[in-house]
Design a protein around this motif. Sequence first.
Motif, mmCIF file in Angstrom:
data_model
loop_
_atom_site.group_PDB
_atom_site.id
_atom_site.type_symbol
_atom_site.label_atom_id
_atom_site.label_comp_id
_atom_site.label_asym_id
_atom_site.label_seq_id
_atom_site.Cartn_x
_atom_site.Cartn_y
_atom_site.Cartn_z
ATOM 1 N N ARG A 140 0.130 -8.797 -8.919
ATOM 2 C CA ARG A 140 1.392 -8.155 -8.708
ATOM 3 C C ARG A 140 1.363 -7.378 -10.130
ATOM 4 O O ARG A 140 1.807 -6.044 -10.051
ATOM 5 N N GLU A 141 1.092 -7.812 -11.180
ATOM 6 C CA GLU A 141 0.812 -7.079 -12.501
ATOM 7 C C GLU A 141 0.134 -5.863 -12.384
ATOM 8 O O GLU A 141 0.093 -4.930 -12.685
ATOM 9 N N MET A 142 -1.199 -6.123 -11.632
ATOM 10 C CA MET A 142 -2.261 -5.191 -11.453
ATOM 11 C C MET A 142 -1.704 -3.866 -10.745
ATOM 12 O O MET A 142 -1.719 -2.887 -10.986
ATOM 13 N N GLU A 143 -0.874 -4.345 -9.706
ATOM 14 C CA GLU A 143 -0.281 -3.448 -8.688
ATOM 15 C C GLU A 143 0.820 -2.387 -9.515
ATOM 16 O O GLU A 143 0.921 -1.251 -9.484
ATOM 17 N N LYS A 144 1.643 -3.066 -10.386
ATOM 18 C CA LYS A 144 2.681 -2.353 -11.149
ATOM 19 C C LYS A 144 2.029 -1.549 -11.984
ATOM 20 O O LYS A 144 2.435 -0.519 -12.094
ATOM 21 N N LYS A 145 0.936 -1.673 -12.640
ATOM 22 C CA LYS A 145 0.203 -0.895 -13.445
ATOM 23 C C LYS A 145 -0.741 0.073 -13.109
ATOM 24 O O LYS A 145 -1.365 0.895 -13.740
ATOM 25 N N GLY A 146 -0.809 0.044 -11.742
ATOM 26 C CA GLY A 146 -1.808 1.235 -10.856
ATOM 27 C C GLY A 146 -2.934 0.881 -10.889
ATOM 28 O O GLY A 146 -3.557 1.624 -10.650
ATOM 29 N N ILE A 147 -3.537 -0.317 -11.192
ATOM 30 C CA ILE A 147 -4.830 -0.706 -11.367
ATOM 31 C C ILE A 147 -5.127 -1.458 -9.969
ATOM 32 O O ILE A 147 -4.891 -2.320 -9.557
ATOM 33 N N ARG A 148 -6.120 -0.618 -9.127
ATOM 34 C CA ARG A 148 -6.643 -1.009 -7.902
ATOM 35 C C ARG A 148 -7.453 -2.212 -8.065
ATOM 36 O O ARG A 148 -8.559 -2.257 -8.771
ATOM 37 N N PRO A 149 -7.274 -3.301 -7.268
ATOM 38 C CA PRO A 149 -8.522 -4.227 -7.124
ATOM 39 C C PRO A 149 -9.673 -3.821 -6.651
ATOM 40 O O PRO A 149 -9.761 -2.633 -5.602
ATOM 41 N N ASP A 150 -10.793 -4.451 -6.859
ATOM 42 C CA ASP A 150 -12.093 -3.853 -6.237
ATOM 43 C C ASP A 150 -12.580 -5.091 -5.547
ATOM 44 O O ASP A 150 -11.919 -5.922 -5.399
ATOM 45 N N GLU A 151 -13.676 -4.982 -4.810
ATOM 46 C CA GLU A 151 -14.530 -5.766 -3.997
ATOM 47 C C GLU A 151 -14.817 -7.085 -4.752
ATOM 48 O O GLU A 151 -14.561 -8.342 -4.219
ATOM 49 N N VAL A 152 -15.017 -7.029 -6.160
ATOM 50 C CA VAL A 152 -15.017 -8.124 -7.112
ATOM 51 C C VAL A 152 -13.747 -9.252 -6.869
ATOM 52 O O VAL A 152 -13.802 -10.188 -6.775
ATOM 53 N N THR A 153 -12.798 -8.376 -7.183
ATOM 54 C CA THR A 153 -11.389 -9.019 -6.967
ATOM 55 C C THR A 153 -10.921 -9.683 -5.551
ATOM 56 O O THR A 153 -10.667 -10.906 -5.431
ATOM 57 N N ILE A 185 -11.024 -4.492 3.949
ATOM 58 C CA ILE A 185 -11.489 -3.667 4.717
ATOM 59 C C ILE A 185 -10.550 -2.305 4.772
ATOM 60 O O ILE A 185 -10.944 -1.184 4.709
ATOM 61 N N SER A 186 -9.237 -2.607 4.746
ATOM 62 C CA SER A 186 -8.323 -1.625 5.134
ATOM 63 C C SER A 186 -8.221 -0.794 3.975
ATOM 64 O O SER A 186 -7.733 0.447 3.830
ATOM 65 N N ASP A 187 -8.361 -1.329 2.757
ATOM 66 C CA ASP A 187 -8.278 -0.705 1.287
ATOM 67 C C ASP A 187 -9.725 0.000 1.121
ATOM 68 O O ASP A 187 -9.773 0.742 0.146
ATOM 69 N N GLY A 188 -10.449 0.128 2.111
ATOM 70 C CA GLY A 188 -11.544 0.886 2.053
ATOM 71 C C GLY A 188 -12.874 0.424 1.373
ATOM 72 O O GLY A 188 -14.076 0.943 1.085
ATOM 73 N N PHE A 189 -12.664 -1.157 1.095
ATOM 74 C CA PHE A 189 -14.036 -1.660 0.484
ATOM 75 C C PHE A 189 -14.737 -2.120 1.622
ATOM 76 O O PHE A 189 -14.228 -3.085 2.623
ATOM 77 N N VAL A 190 -15.986 -2.179 1.536
ATOM 78 C CA VAL A 190 -16.971 -2.912 2.217
ATOM 79 C C VAL A 190 -17.462 -4.316 1.958
ATOM 80 O O VAL A 190 -17.796 -4.422 1.038
ATOM 81 N N PRO A 191 -17.064 -5.261 2.975
ATOM 82 C CA PRO A 191 -17.327 -6.682 2.539
ATOM 83 C C PRO A 191 -18.966 -7.027 2.332
ATOM 84 O O PRO A 191 -19.746 -6.337 3.075
ATOM 85 N N THR A 192 -19.265 -7.674 1.447
ATOM 86 C CA THR A 192 -20.601 -7.751 1.005
ATOM 87 C C THR A 192 -21.040 -9.200 1.384
ATOM 88 O O THR A 192 -20.313 -10.156 2.006
#
Length: 799
Positions: free
Chosen positions: A590-603, A628-635
């Motif tokens: 939630r802190e990441m979202e508040k600061k505008g930092i998007r999670p990546d596939e590693v997250t 997947i909806s956020d545009g990341f491809v599962p690895t």
Amino acid sequence: MLSFFQMRPTRVLSKQAKLLLLSKHGTTTRFPPFFRFLTVEADASQLPPPPTTTTTDGAANVNQVVELLRSKDDNWDDEELRRLLSSAASVFTPPRLLQVIRRLGDSAKALKFFEWLQKDQLSSLLSLPSASYAYEAIFDLASKEPNHLLKLSELLITSNAHGVPLTSGSASIVVYHFGRAQMVTELLRVYDVLDPSLRKTRLCNSIVDPLLKSNRIEDALRILDDMLKPDSQCPPNDFTGSIVFITFLKSLIPGRILNEEQVIRLISKLGEHGVFPDVMRLTQLITKLCRGGNTDLAWDSLHAVMKMGGPVEAPSCNALLTWLGRSRDFERMNLVLAEMKEMGIQPNVVTFGILINYLCKSRRVDEALQVLEKMSREDGSGGVAIQPDVITFNTLIDGLCKVGRQEEALDLANRMKLQHGYSPNTVTYNTLIDGFCKAGEIDRSRELFDQMQEEGVAPNVITLNSLVDGMCKHGRISSALEFFHDVQSKGLQGNTVTYTSLISAFCNVNNIVKAMELFDEMISVGCSPDSVVYYTLISGFSRAGRLDDAYSVALKMQEAGFCLDTLSYNALLSGLCKKKKLDKAYELLREMEKKGIRPDEVTYNILISTLSTAEDFSNARMLLEKMISDGFVPTVVTYGALIRGYCRAGNLDEAMNILRDMDSISKVPPNTVIYNTLIDSLCKEKEIEAALSLMDDMQAKGVLPNTTTYNSIFKGLQEKNWLDKAFELMDRMNEQACNPDYITMEVLTEWLSAIGETARLRNFVHGYEVSSSPSVRQQKGDPWNNSSACHNAHKITSI
């Protein structure tokens, strides 16, 4: 009456006649030099007759008229002025009238006098040429007065209203002042109303220049088109070319660029008149075009000048070669070199250096070495005798080191010294030391470091960083720290990169205490930590489970002015998940979202793996859908985490469904780890047939099994006591040169010794065939049967 834009001027006085006239009364000095060289010739027959020799009476009359006009305000005594002019009519010629106008010193009074003359019976004194020169004098007066630009504009309108055409001098005056003020609309009006015979090169240059500077490209091109016509009265000269080529350089920015067709057309048209950019401007033009992504236009521009015989030298070609090299366009690079040879353009050491540099960067080092040989000899077959410099040798040495040919690089450095007389410099040694460090030859790097100092070549911080990083990455951390402290004591200080290498190395071996000591030392000696150092510590503390310390470093990072990025948050999330502190992990998200930092596939992979391990498959699946909806491809890591979780939970059906989904939906190919997870779980569930089928599936997809795969299968076969299949797999393992480990030997020794098959075990260990019958794989053409030579590879020689 004709409008200002429709008016066509008549022929006017010649320059020589006008200057003769004005010099009689000392007025030529009032023209700036710019006006004098802009003055053009006209028909001398139109010149008013020169004054007679009775200059004394004429001068007296001029003085009287000037004094009378100066003494009057708005209410002139027309009769008095007329009597004065009539009484001196024999000596009061048009040149005398021009003297009166110039000596009035006020453009408004001069204009009023001119208009008064036109209305009076004395208008015969003002023929059309005389009227044009009278206006020239008025323009000159106005140009020296306050608000001169406004007055000049008004005079243009007035002269038009009087039907008086501009002289070349009048045009010169207004063009000069309007040009300085960038009054491009007025400049165009002057050009359009000026008789074509007066449109000389210098005047046109003075109009084109401000037009181009004001980005009035189309208007400038219109005038240039007139100048570039075959029968033009104002052909371009070198100054025209200078204006145009400087504009090319200044206008090559977004929104101000000429299109490709315009640039090439202008270069070609100017070239037809013998006007070319000089070597410096051509080089600048090509560089700027290439830098702006217009390499094709740069190519066409250079070849347009080449084709027309313009001055092209090595620097211009080098500029194009540099950018062709950056795009690895070796075909066109070779073409430029061939054209240089054909046109007699002598390449220089920079030319060959560019080619060598980009060949090395493309890992085509052998070709680069061939270029060096061609440089060094003159053999009549394309070789050009040019002495390579230290930069050339250093480039090649670096190229050899980057492809793992360190010994050849060292030989080349010796050849540079012995054959060419160049001593290796700091760059040479740094390149060699870094190359040997990357190859893991740390001792050779240390020898080079010692040799460097013996030869009086001073090491720098790059030398230090190469050695420290090389030692750290090859497990010699203590030696790296000792070496660092040793060179520090001799005056060579490290920088942020040095400390980062050491801190990262100690974090990787879980020696967080030493890492923090180095961090504190780094700050104490004045090295400012960067975001990489902070991330390294956060990651190290998180892996070690010291989350409080990781948060403390994160706080210091923010106090130092750095923002936590996705990498840092992922390190903290990983630590929290390992501690099974999911509530805090969600808070961090939630802190990441508040600061505008998007999670990546590693997250996502960290969280999905944690949820799968906790057997919270519902939330893990939901997170997969969000990923997947956020545009990341599962690895493969994502699916591997889910499969591993289902296998641990005993839900093999769902694990197999995910494997099928990988093939049919996601198109992510499974790897050996995923297959091993499933095969091991199937064998533990005594589903050995399904495990063997999965191993066949691996074979079909080209995924090679490893020792772990075979160990799982051997354990399952032991449970079923399937000896024939075990013998077959033992042969296959040898054929693949897959080394057995202690688990393999433990399983097979226990099983085969119990049933008296130690001879087969011995054959297996020595890499011989185990099956009693001819190899099944040889009969069936097993694609895993690489060659008979593989039987003896990687043997274990003792049990």
